[in-house]
Design an enzyme around this catalytic site. Structure first.
Site, PDB file in Angstrom:
ATOM      1  CB  SER A 125      -1.738 -30.418  24.915  1.00  0.00           C
ATOM      2  OG  SER A 125      -2.920 -29.811  25.341  1.00  0.00           O
ATOM      3  CE1 TYR A 150      -5.377 -32.627  23.132  1.00  0.00           C
ATOM      4  CE2 TYR A 150      -4.567 -33.868  21.249  1.00  0.00           C
ATOM      5  CZ  TYR A 150      -4.514 -32.753  22.068  1.00  0.00           C
ATOM      6  OH  TYR A 150      -3.583 -31.770  21.825  1.00  0.00           O
ATOM      7  CE  LYS A 154      -0.904 -33.921  21.860  1.00  0.00           C
ATOM      8  NZ  LYS A 154       0.059 -33.990  20.753  1.00  0.00           N
TER       9      LYS A 154
HETATM   10  C1  WQD Z   1     -11.813 -22.577  23.864  1.00  0.00           C
HETATM   11  C2  WQD Z   1     -12.986 -21.963  24.627  1.00  0.00           C
HETATM   12  C3  WQD Z   1     -14.895 -23.391  24.816  1.00  0.00           C
HETATM   13  C4  WQD Z   1     -15.924 -23.492  20.599  1.00  0.00           C
HETATM   14  C5  WQD Z   1      -7.919 -26.619  22.666  1.00  0.00           C
HETATM   15  C6  WQD Z   1      -7.529 -27.848  21.934  1.00  0.00           C
HETATM   16  C7  WQD Z   1      -6.609 -28.703  22.762  1.00  0.00           C
HETATM   17  C8  WQD Z   1      -5.482 -27.882  23.349  1.00  0.00           C
HETATM   18  C9  WQD Z   1      -6.008 -26.658  24.073  1.00  0.00           C
HETATM   19  C10 WQD Z   1      -3.524 -28.173  21.982  1.00  0.00           C
HETATM   20  C11 WQD Z   1     -13.655 -22.959  25.550  1.00  0.00           C
HETATM   21  C12 WQD Z   1     -15.219 -22.149  23.996  1.00  0.00           C
HETATM   22  C13 WQD Z   1     -15.279 -23.216  21.794  1.00  0.00           C
HETATM   23  C14 WQD Z   1     -17.239 -23.000  20.376  1.00  0.00           C
HETATM   24  C15 WQD Z   1     -17.192 -21.972  22.541  1.00  0.00           C
HETATM   25  N1  WQD Z   1      -4.569 -27.450  22.376  1.00  0.00           N
HETATM   26  N2  WQD Z   1     -15.919 -22.468  22.740  1.00  0.00           N
HETATM   27  N3  WQD Z   1     -17.826 -22.250  21.360  1.00  0.00           N
HETATM   28  O1  WQD Z   1     -11.117 -26.624  24.471  1.00  0.00           O
HETATM   29  O2  WQD Z   1      -9.357 -24.973  25.240  1.00  0.00           O
HETATM   30  O3  WQD Z   1      -8.770 -26.916  23.730  1.00  0.00           O
HETATM   31  O4  WQD Z   1      -6.790 -25.938  23.146  1.00  0.00           O
HETATM   32  O5  WQD Z   1      -3.208 -29.240  22.243  1.00  0.00           O
HETATM   33  O6  WQD Z   1      -6.125 -29.667  21.880  1.00  0.00           O
HETATM   34  O7  WQD Z   1      -8.699 -28.548  21.652  1.00  0.00           O
HETATM   35  O8  WQD Z   1     -10.102 -24.932  22.884  1.00  0.00           O
HETATM   36  O9  WQD Z   1     -11.061 -23.528  21.104  1.00  0.00           O
HETATM   37  O10 WQD Z   1     -12.239 -25.698  21.699  1.00  0.00           O
HETATM   38  O11 WQD Z   1     -12.306 -23.787  23.287  1.00  0.00           O
HETATM   39  O12 WQD Z   1     -17.768 -21.305  23.424  1.00  0.00           O
HETATM   40  O13 WQD Z   1     -17.890 -23.221  19.310  1.00  0.00           O
HETATM   41  O14 WQD Z   1     -13.981 -21.564  23.693  1.00  0.00           O
HETATM   42  O15 WQD Z   1     -15.973 -23.688  25.691  1.00  0.00           O
HETATM   43  O16 WQD Z   1     -14.064 -22.248  26.699  1.00  0.00           O
HETATM   44  P1  WQD Z   1      -9.908 -25.857  24.188  1.00  0.00           P
HETATM   45  P2  WQD Z   1     -11.457 -24.510  22.150  1.00  0.00           P
END
Ligand code: WQD
Length: 342
Positions: A125, A150, A154
């Site tokens: 990741s 988490y 990784k």
């Molecule tokens: C993306 C953006 C939030 C939800 C994920 C996986 C992690 C890794 C990378 C694989 C952020 C914003 C989110 C919501 C929001 N992948 N958001 N409202 O945190 O980048 O991590 O991808 O391993 O395992 O968790 O992804 O989709 O949670 O958030 O504003 O209800 O969307 O703040 O900026 P993230 P995400």
């Protein structure tokens, strides 16, 4: 050639099984179904016309893992997805994450040595980069302190694999560092199926649009980005799945440059949360209800990949646009709700 896909009924795993079977590989899925549904096997068969073998198995259980490999000695390569992946939950329950994610990997590596299975692709990741000092991030960008247990599992897993390949010369490994996988297969028969309230942005958007959630909370618009919301490198899950097939081919044909390789899987382009919402509204015709709220602890401000190394070395490049990603996610949400009369 039989490929073992651990976690193969999961989101990325199921899309990868489809691509592997389309390329003529035989696949055996091993999954403990803790975060996925057995119906996914039927969907994979509907899409590809071929039913993968399936066994319910928890790789953190040493004895059962050994017994599995003892009766499956014809595995040419393993793609290891099976792990817990909820960033927030890992902060609340770190030992659950360290035990599951690391014991599973160690059991698999021990069995690879015992039964002479030579190739493993590891699902890693971009969280290993934390908040990068320089963007875009390439494979030799510094590994920063993980933002969550988490992300730390990784980082530790990559080190365990690296050290194992140094000590055991006949194991080849490729770690694929995903950025933000979203979207679904064009048939809308498989997709992201978060159990409970989604953590990730895309499923929360589609569930809000279909009426399952009242509104989307946008976690902060006071970041140092053009529109104030966080930036991520979103990549279509099918583009990601196809990269796994290329990685397996690379190892089976001994094309690797070393027995431990790392590749970023991103598009090389970052989009903000508001840009994703805008794309979704355009392709779906739905005006999304959302509210700007406070920042989410642990979020990095902006991260996107330098995808050149994977492009040049693997001959792989993400092809699908953001609109294709958001439209495929919406089609999946609608199909899933229709099928389950929700
Ligand atoms: C993306 C953006 C939030 C939800 C994920 C996986 C992690 C890794 C990378 C694989 C952020 C914003 C989110 C919501 C929001 N992948 N958001 N409202 O945190 O980048 O991590 O991808 O391993 O395992 O968790 O992804 O989709 O949670 O958030 O504003 O209800 O969307 O703040 O900026 P993230 P995400």
């Amino acid at each position: 050639m039989k490929i073992l896909v651990t976690g193969g009924t999961g989101y990325i795993g199921s899309h990868t099984v489809v691509e592997l079977q389309n390329k003529g590989y035989d696949v055996i899925i091993a999954d403990n179904l803790s975060n996925s549904h057995i119906d996914v096997v039927d969907s994979i068969e509907k899409i590809t016309g071929k039913r993968p073998e399936f066994i319910k198995l928890d790789f953190s259980e040493t004895e059962n893992t050994y017994k599995f490999f003892e009766s499956n000695k014809d595995i040419a390569a393993i793609i290891h997805f099976a792990a817990y992946k909820a960033v927030g939950e890992s902060v609340e329950k770190p030992l659950k994450y360290y035990r599951n994610n690391l014991f599973s990997l160690i059991n698999i590596l021990n069995c690879m040595k015992e039964f002479n299975i030579r190739n493993i692709v590891f699902s890693s990741s971009c969280t290993v980069y934390g908040q990068p000092d320089k963007l875009p991030v390439s494979e030799n960008s510094p590994i920063k302190e993980a933002f969550s247990p988490y992300g730390n599992t990784k980082q530790i897993a990559e080190e365990i694999i690296r050290d194992t390949t140094i000590s055991t010369k006949n194991i080849n490994s490729i770690a694929l560092r995903y950025f933000n996988p979203i979207g679904a297969h064009e048939t809308a028969l498989i997709g992201e199926l978060p159990l409970g309230v989604p953590n990730n942005l895309m499923p929360f958007i589609t569930q809000t649009a279909i009426g399952k959630r009242e509104f989307l909370r946008v976690f902060g618009n006071d970041y140092n980005t053009p529109d104030g919301t966080c930036i991520r490198d979103y990549i279509h899950v099918v583009d990601l799945a196809q990269a796994h097939c290329i990685a397996v081919d690379r190892m089976l044909n001994n094309k690797g440059k070393s027995n431990f390789e790392i590749f970023n899987l991103g598009t090389g382009k970052g989009y903000s949360v508001l840009e994703v919402i805008k794309s979704f509204e355009k392709v779906s015709g739905v005006k999304l209800k959302y509210k700007i709220v406070e920042r989410r602890p642990g979020d990095v401000e902006k991260v996107w990949a330098n995808a050149d190394y994977a492009n040049n070395e693997l001959g792989w490049k993400a092809k699908k646009s953001l609109d294709e990603m958001t439209l495929s996610a919406w089609n999946w949400e609608k199909a899933y709700n229709k099928k389950n009369n929700l």
